[in-house]
Design a protein around this motif. Structure first.
Motif, PDB file in Angstrom:
ATOM      1  N   THR A 132     -74.730  74.842 -58.299  1.00 40.14           N
ATOM      2  CA  THR A 132     -74.077  73.707 -57.640  1.00 40.14           C
ATOM      3  C   THR A 132     -75.008  72.500 -57.690  1.00 40.14           C
ATOM      4  O   THR A 132     -76.173  72.599 -58.087  1.00 40.14           O
ATOM      5  N   ASP A 133     -74.480  71.341 -57.267  1.00 38.82           N
ATOM      6  CA  ASP A 133     -75.334  70.142 -57.201  1.00 38.82           C
ATOM      7  C   ASP A 133     -76.525  70.380 -56.290  1.00 38.82           C
ATOM      8  O   ASP A 133     -77.659  69.979 -56.593  1.00 38.82           O
ATOM      9  N   LEU A 134     -76.274  71.050 -55.160  1.00 39.46           N
ATOM     10  CA  LEU A 134     -77.352  71.297 -54.207  1.00 39.46           C
ATOM     11  C   LEU A 134     -78.385  72.246 -54.790  1.00 39.46           C
ATOM     12  O   LEU A 134     -79.599  72.058 -54.623  1.00 39.46           O
ATOM     13  N   THR A 135     -77.931  73.267 -55.502  1.00 34.51           N
ATOM     14  CA  THR A 135     -78.864  74.193 -56.158  1.00 34.51           C
ATOM     15  C   THR A 135     -79.738  73.445 -57.150  1.00 34.51           C
ATOM     16  O   THR A 135     -80.960  73.634 -57.193  1.00 34.51           O
ATOM     17  N   ASN A 136     -79.123  72.594 -57.963  1.00 33.03           N
ATOM     18  CA  ASN A 136     -79.890  71.824 -58.955  1.00 33.03           C
ATOM     19  C   ASN A 136     -80.924  70.925 -58.289  1.00 33.03           C
ATOM     20  O   ASN A 136     -82.039  70.766 -58.789  1.00 33.03           O
ATOM     21  N   GLN A 137     -80.557  70.338 -57.155  1.00 33.09           N
ATOM     22  CA  GLN A 137     -81.506  69.469 -56.462  1.00 33.09           C
ATOM     23  C   GLN A 137     -82.700  70.270 -55.939  1.00 33.09           C
ATOM     24  O   GLN A 137     -83.843  69.816 -56.011  1.00 33.09           O
ATOM     25  N   GLY A 196     -78.970  51.954 -67.481  1.00 26.51           N
ATOM     26  CA  GLY A 196     -78.849  51.536 -66.080  1.00 26.51           C
ATOM     27  C   GLY A 196     -79.654  52.416 -65.153  1.00 26.51           C
ATOM     28  O   GLY A 196     -80.291  53.389 -65.572  1.00 26.51           O
ATOM     29  N   ASP A 197     -79.622  52.050 -63.888  1.00 25.47           N
ATOM     30  CA  ASP A 197     -80.307  52.818 -62.848  1.00 25.47           C
ATOM     31  C   ASP A 197     -79.262  53.530 -61.997  1.00 25.47           C
ATOM     32  O   ASP A 197     -78.631  52.916 -61.133  1.00 25.47           O
ATOM     33  N   TRP A 198     -79.077  54.806 -62.251  1.00 23.97           N
ATOM     34  CA  TRP A 198     -78.214  55.661 -61.447  1.00 23.97           C
ATOM     35  C   TRP A 198     -79.110  56.561 -60.606  1.00 23.97           C
ATOM     36  O   TRP A 198     -80.073  57.137 -61.118  1.00 23.97           O
ATOM     37  N   THR A 199     -78.807  56.674 -59.323  1.00 24.87           N
ATOM     38  CA  THR A 199     -79.611  57.565 -58.494  1.00 24.87           C
ATOM     39  C   THR A 199     -79.417  59.005 -58.951  1.00 24.87           C
ATOM     40  O   THR A 199     -78.401  59.353 -59.575  1.00 24.87           O
ATOM     41  N   ALA A 200     -80.405  59.854 -58.638  1.00 23.21           N
ATOM     42  CA  ALA A 200     -80.371  61.246 -59.113  1.00 23.21           C
ATOM     43  C   ALA A 200     -79.114  61.967 -58.628  1.00 23.21           C
ATOM     44  O   ALA A 200     -78.483  62.706 -59.387  1.00 23.21           O
ATOM     45  N   ASN A 201     -78.742  61.743 -57.357  1.00 25.27           N
ATOM     46  CA  ASN A 201     -77.560  62.452 -56.851  1.00 25.27           C
ATOM     47  C   ASN A 201     -76.291  61.984 -57.554  1.00 25.27           C
ATOM     48  O   ASN A 201     -75.370  62.780 -57.779  1.00 25.27           O
ATOM     49  N   ALA A 213     -76.308  55.639 -54.954  1.00 29.17           N
ATOM     50  CA  ALA A 213     -75.705  56.478 -53.911  1.00 29.17           C
ATOM     51  C   ALA A 213     -76.785  56.997 -52.969  1.00 29.17           C
ATOM     52  O   ALA A 213     -77.839  57.457 -53.411  1.00 29.17           O
ATOM     53  N   THR A 214     -76.517  56.925 -51.677  1.00 27.95           N
ATOM     54  CA  THR A 214     -77.440  57.486 -50.687  1.00 27.95           C
ATOM     55  C   THR A 214     -76.993  58.897 -50.315  1.00 27.95           C
ATOM     56  O   THR A 214     -75.855  59.292 -50.538  1.00 27.95           O
TER      57      THR A 214
END
Length: 900
Positions: A76-81, A472-477, A583-584
């Motif tokens: 999941t996204d959370l696992t990857n983080q 561009g600058d996209w946040t990691a999330n 994105a925060t």
């Protein structure tokens, strides 16, 4: 497949634990530390997984992920983080701790000291999420990887601080699991550990160069500043000497703001807030305040900048709120648009235009995009199973349904998205659904709807995404969330709803429907700009000249990175697509979530009633902006940051610098003869200024704020070391030195006023007024120049900040802690700049208005308590007016008979 491992190394523990936990069908091959590794140039302790295809995996984390993938567990996204955090943050620190244990013989808490903040990070996440494991209620590859990195260091659990209860529980649970226990028994054998220790002794100590990501605290690395070069010192002195004439002239765009050829044209949007509720602090920092800070910075850089936003007014949420309050949808929109506008005005958000989506422009533009998609074959028709409430005689749109989430079993999931796990859901997937209007049980019935054909648009989306990510600058999330949508395969997305309140669908057979809010709402950016200027296409159909920044919280990412870009790509009309998606994470409140219904947390309409000025709120929210992970608002921390960083650090320095000019030099900046130490300070300030620029150009707003505080810390230290209050009493040389120190310090304060403007605009304006900084100097360059030269006269200097007392904070904590009775708000503390004619006029009007209100209350014989409260407000307004007029702020006592 064959897994080659060497006993004794932490990496072997990781891959064996993952193989066991995933029950992977793998053959274990034990190697020795002297064998030649399979991976070129890699240490002998690195494991290798040889697949049946002949491919070899060398990365321990990749091997662990592969094992879990073989049993069908997608990360999941959370696992990857968590995996990225473990690789970049935890691994280097754990390696240093293990080196300290095995090579230096350190034990217990001393050995794991370097892990302190990282352990606290795990504790916070486990505690806040309330889950048994890192990424949910079941064990994942993230748990195995993080545990395996920690276990060699924390085998003796007494090394774990006792206060980290959630971490201890998780760590013990993992240690006792069969897969982890077997892996530890086979890898961490005494003889193997000795061999590993012998290997480590021949290696240099691990070098830690970690960014701090686990705390709201600033990095303070006393004594660790890098040495300045002679070139840097000379360049800083030269830039200083050039003075204000070297600064670029501040750019004043024409109105309306339109792109200018040859300039950097920056278009900024913040996620349109739903009109049906009052924004809380998390909403404010997640979009409008972050975007405002960046917009203000862009303007200070002379970038041609347009910042637009507005209320998102169509859709189910509005209809639901209208039913709740007994109003029409339009009345709800009018009511809450005014509330939002007032809140953002109080927070000093510098929109170029704040609009709304319920306009003819919205209908025209949305229907045009729809017709272009239809003509190009990017829309589908299909029958949808939808919930219908027979009692209400209507199909229930997503927000009119509540039930149990099919993914995480949260019992209050909405019909479009679960607030707990964040997954998007269709209302018919809910377990135990209920109609929100009558609490009846709806039935499933078919209805025709239109769909955006996302699979067909994927061929255009993917190359555009790759190009946007590369440039561009996209946040990691934002990248994670977008990748997960692409990885899982795009599916057709319904763009119509059975509602009345929305943009009507201009197609026969569907004219009784409206566009789904997430097709319609992002088009609001375009229509709001069109309401600002009829030349809106110069911004929105001009990707060659315009850079687009989108600000939002992470839950809005898929709509801005996938669905809306697909709509615009499919429309094929040269639309400006997002270049930088910011994105925060989420801001929590104390130890829980914001809840208006339960009275938990501070909402925008309440902040101004706390007695704390808007700029203090701005500062604290930006200080703990959840850039890389969730953060939490804390009353105690707010008090500490106000009293330490603002009052004692920033405010203390600026006040002292200005007061020395007034007290010792008659309000005139003295002559300066710079020493080598002074020039070193100029170079140090220049480094901080350039770091500030580098961070803000990457939209790392929270980190850039640290540069401002670091400069004021340098300034305080400079004053303390040089003691101008003593030198001014000495001989001519000492008095000259006092003048030089005072002159440099007050110029540092002038620079801070400009750097502070994106964060605390009222404080910045107050400093500008007190030091009489020329308006032409309110522009940012990369050099620290002398903007207040000898002979410059400053104005009246007064303190910028007030101390927050513990009793005041405790009262506010109780008031906003939930279930509290409504309390009388404390009198606001307002920053007043003496001599500001606009402020004097505003305050005069406020005094007259409040005076009339008090007289009306007395005439109507209102309750004494209510009259006393309003009289207190009147007296405070009169005090502020006196300050603004430069008079004695002491308000005379009301006349009356005195007791003898």
């Amino acid at each position: 497949m064959r897994l080659r491992v060497v006993a004794g190394g932490p990496a072997a523990l990781k891959v064996l634990a993952a193989a066991g936990a995933a029950t992977a069908p793998v053959q274990i091959v034990w190697g020795g530390p002297l064998e030649r590794p399979l991976a070129p140039l890699s240490p002998p302790w690195v494991p290798a997984l040889e697949l049946d295809s002949g491919t070899v995996l060398f990365s321990p984390n990749a091997i662990c992920q592969f094992f879990f993938l073989t049993r069908g567990e997608e990360p999941t996204d959370l696992t990857n983080q968590w995996l990225e955090w473990e690789a970049t943050e935890l691994q280097p620190a754990a390696a240093a701790a293990l080196y300290a244990q095995l090579v230096h013989g350190k034990k217990g808490l001393e050995a794991v000291e370097v892990l302190g903040k990282l352990l606290a990070h795990i504790e916070q996440n486990l505690y806040r999420r309330g889950t048994a494991y890192l990424a949910g209620d079941t064990k994942s590859v993230a748990d195995v990887v993080v545990w395996s990195t920690l276990f060699p260091v924390l085998q003796d659990e007494t090394s774990l601080p006792s206060e980290l209860q959630a971490l201890r529980t998780w760590f013990q649970s993992m240690t006792l699991s069969e897969a982890c226990r077997k892996a530890a028994d086979s890898v961490l054998m005494p003889k193997a550990l000795l061999e590993f220790k012998s290997y480590l002794q021949k290696q240099p100590p691990p070098c830690l160069a970690m960014e701090r990501v686990t705390s709201n605290e600033p990095e303070e690395e006393e004594g660790s500043e890098r040495a300045l070069t002679e070139e840097e010192i000379t360049a800083a002195a030269d830039a200083w000497a050039r003075g204000a004439v070297a600064l670029p002239k501040p750019w004043q765009p024409q109105k309306p703001v339109l792109p200018v050829e040859g300039m950097r044209n920056v278009l900024i949007t913040s996620a349109l807030p739903y009109v049906n509720n009052v924004p809380h602090l998390g909403n404010i920092i997640g979009c409008v305040l972050s975007a405002d800070t960046f917009a203000r910075y862009c303007r200070l850089r002379n970038w041609n900048t347009l910042y637009v936003c507005g209320t998102d007014e169509y859709g189910t949420a509005t209809e639901t709120k209208a039913v709740e309050e007994g109003l029409t949808p339009q009345e709800i929109c009018d009511k809450y648009n005014a509330i939002h506008t007032d809140i953002y005005r109080w927070f000093n958000i510098s929109f170029d235009y704040f609009g709304r989506t319920t306009t003819p422009c919205q209908t025209t533009i949305a229907q045009d995009i729809f017709q272009r998609l239809l003509a190009r074959g990017f829309l589908l028709q299909d029958t949808v199973e939808q919930l219908q409430c027979e009692a209400c005689q209507r199909f229930l749109a997503d927000r009119f349904v509540e039930g149990t989430c099919p993914f995480c079993s949260y019992e209050e999931a909405r019909g479009d998205q679960c607030d707990k796990c964040g997954k998007l859901i269709n209302a018919v997937e809910l377990k135990n659904p209920q109609c929100k209007l009558c609490r009846g049980v709806p039935v499933v019935k078919p209805t025709q709807h239109l769909f955006l054909d996302l699979p067909k648009l994927e061929k255009q989306l993917e190359p555009w995404l790759e190009q946007s990510w590369a440039t561009g600058d996209w946040t990691a999330n934002a990248r994670y969330i977008t990748r997960s949508w692409i990885r899982d395969g795009l599916k057709p997305r319904c763009i119509t709803r059975d509602l009345k309140w929305g943009t009507p669908v201009p197609l026969d057979g569907f004219r009784d429907k409206v566009f789904y809010v997430w097709f319609d709402a992002p088009i609001g950016y375009l229509s709001i700009t069109a309401n600002y200027t009829d030349q809106w296409e110069k911004w929105w159909k001009n990707p060659q000249q315009v850079e687009l920044y989108n600000f939002m919280a992470k839950d809005n990412v898929p709509f801005h990175s996938v669905i809306f870009p697909c709509s615009l790509l499919g429309a094929d009309d040269n639309y400006t697509l997002v270049n930088h998606l910011i994105a925060t994470e989420y801001l929590n409140y104390e130890n829980g979530k914001f809840s208006k219904s339960r009275g938990v947390g501070v909402f925008g309409d309440m902040a101004k009633d706390t007695g704390i000025p808007a700029d203090i709120w701005r500062f604290y929210l930006l200080y703990l902006r959840p850039e890389g992970q969730d953060s939490a608002f804390s009353w105690s921390d707010l008090m500490i940051k106000n009293n330490s960083e603002l009052l004692n650090n920033l405010g203390n320095f600026i006040n002292r610098a200005g007061m020395f000019v007034c007290k010792f030099f008659g309000g005139i900046v003295p002559n300066m003869v710079l020493t080598l130490d002074d020039k070193r300070l100029l170079a140090r300030v220049t480094l901080e200024l350039r770091q500030y620029h580098q961070l803000l150009e990457k939209v790392r707003i929270r980190d850039a704020l640290r540069c401002i505080l670091s400069i004021s810390r340098h300034g305080n230290q400079y004053i303390q070391v040089n003691e101008p209050w003593k030198r001014i009493k000495g001989d001519e040389k000492d008095r000259q030195r006092a003048g030089s120190v005072t002159g440099v310090a007050v110029n540092m304060a002038s620079l801070l006023a400009v750097m502070l403007q994106p964060y605390m605009p009222s404080v910045s304006s107050a400093i500008q007024g007190q030091l009489c900084i020329p308006s032409d100097c309110f522009v940012l360059s990369h050099d620290f120049t002398c903007t207040l030269p000898p002979g410059h006269r400053v104005g009246t200097v007064s303190p910028l900040f007030q101390k927050l007392e513990n009793e005041q904070i405790e009262a506010l904590r109780k008031r906003f802690g939930g279930g509290q009775a409504k309390q009388t708000p404390p009198t606001p503390v307002t920053l007043v700049t003496p001599g500001d004619p606009q402020l004097i006029q505003e305050l005069s009007e406020e005094v007259a208005k409040q005076g009339n209100y008090v007289r009306q209350l007395k005439a109507n014989k209102a309750e004494k308590a209510q009259i006393d409260t309003e009289v207190a407000k009147l007296l405070e307004l009169k005090r502020q007016l006196a300050l603004a007029e430069g008079k004695n702020p002491e308000v005379p006592m009301p006349k009356g008979k005195q007791k003898k």
